[in-house]
Motif scaffolding. Structure first.
Motif, PDB file in Angstrom:
ATOM      1  N   ARG A   3      -6.219  -0.093  -4.777  1.00 42.61           N
ATOM      2  CA  ARG A   3      -5.403  -1.090  -3.605  1.00 42.61           C
ATOM      3  C   ARG A   3      -5.105   0.146  -2.391  1.00 42.61           C
ATOM      4  NH1 ARG A   3      -2.227  -0.666  -7.654  1.00 42.61           N
ATOM      5  NH2 ARG A   3       0.089  -0.039  -7.499  1.00 42.61           N
ATOM      6  N   TRP A   4      -5.415  -0.200  -1.237  1.00 44.56           N
ATOM      7  CA  TRP A   4      -4.935   0.491  -0.205  1.00 44.56           C
ATOM      8  C   TRP A   4      -3.539   0.418   0.134  1.00 44.56           C
ATOM      9  CZ3 TRP A   4      -7.809   4.688   0.748  1.00 44.56           C
ATOM     10  CH2 TRP A   4      -9.015   4.743   0.720  1.00 44.56           C
ATOM     11  N   ARG A  14      -4.827   5.368  -1.946  1.00 40.41           N
ATOM     12  CA  ARG A  14      -5.412   4.304  -2.665  1.00 40.41           C
ATOM     13  C   ARG A  14      -4.764   4.395  -4.049  1.00 40.41           C
ATOM     14  NH1 ARG A  14      -8.764   0.397  -2.073  1.00 40.41           N
ATOM     15  NH2 ARG A  14     -10.097  -0.476  -3.743  1.00 40.41           N
TER      16      ARG A  14
END
Length: 267
Positions: A3-4, A14
């Motif tokens: 997930r960023w 990330r």
């Protein structure tokens, strides 16, 4: 899957649940810089695909140090420039297979055969562009500085400074969510390397593991590392026993045991 999180304009992290790993991306006008690549080609490929969702610009890779979780995914980025410290290149070329076997065994013992298989089949890519001290990368409208701050988590750490965003990717010089790992470290001088990182003036520091932190967090961790270094020196001088040092340490016993062993190892 990852997930960023955005930590600056065109600077992203990330985050991965596996090992609480943080990988980085810095985007300029003509290129982008990938900071570490993950622990195998599958994770590296997922990261590469995620980067391509952010930008189509040509990428360059920097590997902060040679530990598998930061470096074994590089082959997924194909033929591209890969930066690293000379010691990182040497370790990946000479010690990569030993590290591969140890980590595959670790995952198999934990019943995670698929990750073990991925580690076993990852193509190890040593960096070809070497940074013994400092270098700059021009991404177009944005300069990124690579810096070897001294002996610390390993003998070949690089940090990645993005001055215009006030961000530093610290590799494993800084850990959030778990104590620093001392197995390949230089505990007596690690605090000096962290101090050099702090003098860069960044407001956001991205650890190799855990969430981004501020300078106050880094200062507190440096204080703990200084305490460990003091304990290591006291044991070496015969002023206290290893057991007493472990009891006084800010970190759990097995972390301190690793620091004491490294401090006592021949130079």
């Amino acid at each position: 899957m990852g997930r960023w999180a955005e930590v600056g304009d065109g600077v992203l992290v990330r985050r991965y649940d596996e090992l609480d790993l943080s990988l980085g991306l810095v985007v300029g006008e003509r290129g982008c810089l990938v900071v570490d690549t993950g622990g195998d080609e599958t994770q590296g490929a997922e990261f590469a695909a995620a980067v391509r969702e952010v930008t189509a610009l040509p990428w360059t890779v920097v590997v902060t140090h040679a530990h598998f979780d930061h470096a074994f995914g590089t082959a997924a980025f194909g033929e591209c420039p890969v930066w690293g410290h000379p010691g990182c290149a040497e370790e990946l070329a000479g010690g990569g297979e030993t590290q591969r076997a140890a980590m595959a065994e670790f995952y198999r013992e934990g019943g995670r055969d698929e990750i073990a298989r991925r580690v076993e089949t990852a193509r190890i890519v040593p960096p070809g562009l070497l940074v013994p001290d400092e270098a700059e990368i021009d991404l177009g409208g944005r300069q990124v500085r690579l810096l070897h701050p001294g002996l610390a988590h390993t003998g070949h750490d690089l940090v990645v400074h993005v001055p215009d965003a006030g961000v530093v990717f610290a590799g494993d010089l800084v850990e959030q969510g778990a104590p620093p790992a001392f197995e390949d470290s230089f505990p007596l001088v690690w605090p000096s390397a962290v101090l050099r990182l702090m003098t860069l003036g960044a407001s956001t520091v991205v650890p190799g593991h855990g969430e981004p932190v501020d300078v106050a967090f880094v200062a507190a961790q440096r204080a703990d590392l200084l305490e460990v270094a003091t304990l290591c020196r006291a044991v070496a001088a015969g002023e206290m026993t290893a057991a007493e040092a472990k009891a006084l340490s800010p970190y759990p016993e097995h972390f301190t045991a690793a620091a004491l062993a490294r401090a006592a190892a021949p130079a």
